[in-house]
Design a protein around this motif. Structure first.
Motif, PDB file in Angstrom:
ATOM      1  N   GLY A   8      45.312  54.997  48.293  1.00 42.80           N
ATOM      2  CA  GLY A   8      44.044  54.326  48.355  1.00 42.80           C
ATOM      3  C   GLY A   8      44.119  52.914  47.905  1.00 42.80           C
ATOM      4  N   SER A   9      45.205  52.672  47.174  1.00 45.72           N
ATOM      5  CA  SER A   9      45.547  51.262  46.715  1.00 45.72           C
ATOM      6  C   SER A   9      46.914  50.592  47.545  1.00 45.72           C
ATOM      7  CB  SER A   9      46.028  51.151  45.095  1.00 45.72           C
ATOM      8  OG  SER A   9      46.249  49.891  44.893  1.00 45.72           O
ATOM      9  N   VAL A  10      47.655  51.386  47.699  1.00 49.56           N
ATOM     10  CA  VAL A  10      49.148  50.860  48.438  1.00 49.56           C
ATOM     11  C   VAL A  10      48.739  50.644  49.790  1.00 49.56           C
ATOM     12  CG1 VAL A  10      51.443  51.694  48.941  1.00 49.56           C
ATOM     13  CG2 VAL A  10      50.365  52.240  46.704  1.00 49.56           C
ATOM     14  N   VAL A  11      48.075  51.601  50.500  1.00 50.10           N
ATOM     15  CA  VAL A  11      47.719  51.115  52.223  1.00 50.10           C
ATOM     16  C   VAL A  11      47.216  49.782  52.308  1.00 50.10           C
ATOM     17  CG1 VAL A  11      46.493  51.754  53.908  1.00 50.10           C
ATOM     18  CG2 VAL A  11      47.583  53.356  52.977  1.00 50.10           C
ATOM     19  N   PRO A  12      45.830  49.588  51.612  1.00 49.96           N
ATOM     20  CA  PRO A  12      45.470  47.867  51.657  1.00 49.96           C
ATOM     21  C   PRO A  12      46.376  46.999  50.828  1.00 49.96           C
ATOM     22  CG  PRO A  12      44.209  49.082  49.976  1.00 49.96           C
ATOM     23  CD  PRO A  12      45.095  49.942  50.827  1.00 49.96           C
ATOM     24  N   PHE A  13      47.089  47.278  49.995  1.00 50.68           N
ATOM     25  CA  PHE A  13      48.367  46.532  49.519  1.00 50.68           C
ATOM     26  C   PHE A  13      49.389  46.001  50.676  1.00 50.68           C
ATOM     27  CE2 PHE A  13      52.231  46.103  47.130  1.00 50.68           C
ATOM     28  CZ  PHE A  13      51.929  44.604  46.242  1.00 50.68           C
TER      29      PHE A  13
END
Length: 227
Positions: free
Chosen positions: A145-150
């Motif tokens: 959830g955090s790494v993909v938009p990162f």
């Protein structure tokens, strides 16, 4: 004979380009690593995997309630970098993509920290099914959830910086590879073997943001250039 005076020309002031990008990225990296190392040292073990047994997950949060805190300030970096690209003449969607990706990455990471904190509450620990469900939510938010938009933050900076000759091509190319790994890390929700992409994309991405923050110029020489 009367003369007409021209109205005074507006005074254009130069505003600072925001806080230094390299410093923001370095701060985010230090805070993330500090929280990770501190929680592991205090608990004597790493954060339990979603594939672990319910008993091991319950024991971790029951025996080590002080080891579950996390916060990484990526939103300021995203806002500053997006503004910097526009100041440098970039009008492509990349600047907006970088801003949206950074804000989403920070939001999901904060959500993961709040859920992890909730997991240590005595009322929650009394319900093993609730612990398992919240643990899955904490992993999903703080992981893919955090790494993909990162990855969107990195791609949103790398692509326009490459076309605008604002960063070395090797650095822009490396950023695209890291962004690609970040997007594929979403497979970790379906395939256990893909979970290794999460730390690869996160730590390589943080190092890339520091390097890009150092090399991205604050001003651009006058002349034609792709926007």
């Amino acid at each position: 004979m009367y003369t007409t005076q021209a109205p005074p020309r507006p005074v254009h002031r130069r505003f600072p380009g925001g806080p230094p990008l390299a410093g923001l990225a370095a701060t985010a990296t230090v805070l993330f690593l500090t929280g990770l190392i501190a929680s592991t040292a205090m608990a004597g073990t790493t954060f339990p995997s979603p594939t672990g047994t319910g008993a091991s997950i319950l024991a971790y949060f029951r025996d080590h309630p002080d080891a579950v805190t996390a916060a990484v300030p990526l939103a300021i970096y995203a806002a500053t970098a997006s503004s910097r690209l526009r100041t440098l003449g970039i009008r492509a969607p990349g600047a907006t993509i970088a801003l949206a990706g950074g804000v989403l990455a920070a939001a999901f990471l904060a959500l993961s920290g709040l859920v992890t904190w909730t997991l240590a509450r005595p009322a929650v620990l009394a319900s093993p099914p609730l612990v398992s469900a919240l643990h899955d939510l904490a992993f999903a938010a703080g992981g893919p959830g955090s790494v993909v938009p990162f990855g969107l933050l990195i791609a949103g900076l790398a692509v326009p910086a490459a076309f605008g000759a604002l960063l070395p091509r090797w650095l822009a190319g490396t950023g695209l590879l890291i962004a690609l790994a970040a997007e594929f890390s979403a497979l970790s929700l379906l395939v256990n073997g893909a979970a290794y992409l999460l730390p690869v994309a996160r730590f390589a991405g943080l190092a890339w943001l520091i390097t890009a923050g150092v090399l991205l110029p604050k001003t651009r020489a006058a002349g034609p250039g792709p926007a």
